[in-house]
Design an enzyme around this catalytic site. Structure first.
Site, short mmCIF file in Angstrom:
data_model
loop_
_atom_site.label_atom_id
_atom_site.label_comp_id
_atom_site.label_asym_id
_atom_site.label_seq_id
_atom_site.Cartn_x
_atom_site.Cartn_y
_atom_site.Cartn_z
N ASP A 30 -6.45 -6.56 -1.55
CA ASP A 30 -5.53 -5.54 -1.08
C ASP A 30 -5.02 -4.79 -2.32
OD1 ASP A 30 -3.79 -7.40 -2.19
OD2 ASP A 30 -2.43 -7.46 -0.49
N HIS A 59 0.83 -1.21 0.00
CA HIS A 59 0.00 0.00 0.00
C HIS A 59 0.86 1.26 0.00
CE1 HIS A 59 -3.65 -2.42 1.63
NE2 HIS A 59 -3.27 -2.79 0.43
#
Length: 263
Positions: free
Chosen positions: A143, A88
């Protein structure tokens, strides 16, 4: 003995920051050493860089996370938490990059690999390109920002179907949905993606940055807010070196030269 040459994690060639995210090792699963190196390169982006190119160094763009590594972790939750955090950070750095991001999507883009395709500004595939969320197959949720980016690309209803059914998307369907920008011959994916990325290097970089900023804020802006932002942006552009060179070149009927402008 393995004589395979190591793949550079991040290198600038002719003004393009080329980031490799997966190699043929471990079945072209995501290489987190390359991911973290890519994050560092994006955060320290040199002014000479005019575009970013994402690519895999094997048969696939990226087959997702290394499930064998997941299985071997003593605490799988803690392991995935750390890996998702690193991924991320990379996604945020990609989205925040002031230059266009081009993805050369050869073969499979699965799991987090598909997430990175969705994070690119332009994604070029070929007839053999396939995309798949892949999370339901191992009992995971998405994700890499897929639950945020995919609905914004294909619409919420279609995103629900793709994610919940773990749909395999062929190249033509991915283009129709807007996940891939277009396709070329499989053998031309890397060459064409690099050509597109390189074309941005000599272009109006301030314009590209302004466009990315406007597009990034548009999903949450009202029409009035977006109109105001466009007004402010175009007015600033008119007094910038880039805007002055563009207008002056148009009047003089010559090609604009943006290569000496750094801001």
């Amino acid at each position: 003995m393995n004589t395979t040459e190591p793949v550079p994690a991040a290198e600038v060639i002719d003004g393009v920051l080329q980031l490799t995210i997966a190699t043929s090792a471990a079945g072209t699963s995501m290489d987190f050493d390359l991911i973290t190196a890519g994050t560092a390169a994006l955060r320290a982006l040199d002014p000479s860089v005019g575009a970013v190119l994402l690519t895999g160094a094997g048969a696939n763009f990226c087959a997702g996370g290394n499930v064998r590594d997941f299985a071997g972790a003593d605490d799988r939750g803690a392991y995935l938490y750390a890996k998702a955090t690193d991924l991320h950070d990379f996604v945020r750095a990609l989205i925040d990059a002031p230059v266009p991001v081009v993805a050369a999507v050869q073969g499979w883009a699965a799991g987090a690999g598909m997430s990175l395709v969705c994070a690119a500004d332009i994604a070029i595939g070929g007839p053999s390109t396939k995309l798949r969320p892949a999370y339901p197959g191992i009992g995971f949720s998405p994700d890499g920002g897929m639950s945020w980016s995919l609905p914004r690309i294909v619409g919420l209803s279609r995103a629900r179907e793709i994610l919940l059914t773990d749909a395999i998307l062929g190249a033509d369907e991915a283009v129709r949905l807007g996940i891939l920008s277009r396709t070329v011959a499989d053998t031309d994916i890397r060459t064409e993606s690099l050509r597109v990325a390189t074309s941005f290097v000599t272009g109006p970089r301030a314009t590209h940055t302004a466009m990315k900023t406007l597009l990034a804020q548009s999903p949450t802006a009202t029409l009035t807010q977006q109109l105001d932002a466009e007004r402010d942006s175009i007015a600033a552009a008119a007094n910038s070196e880039t805007g002055q060179e563009g207008v002056n070149a148009f009047i003089a009927k010559r090609k604009p030269n943006y290569t000496t402008i750094t801001a």
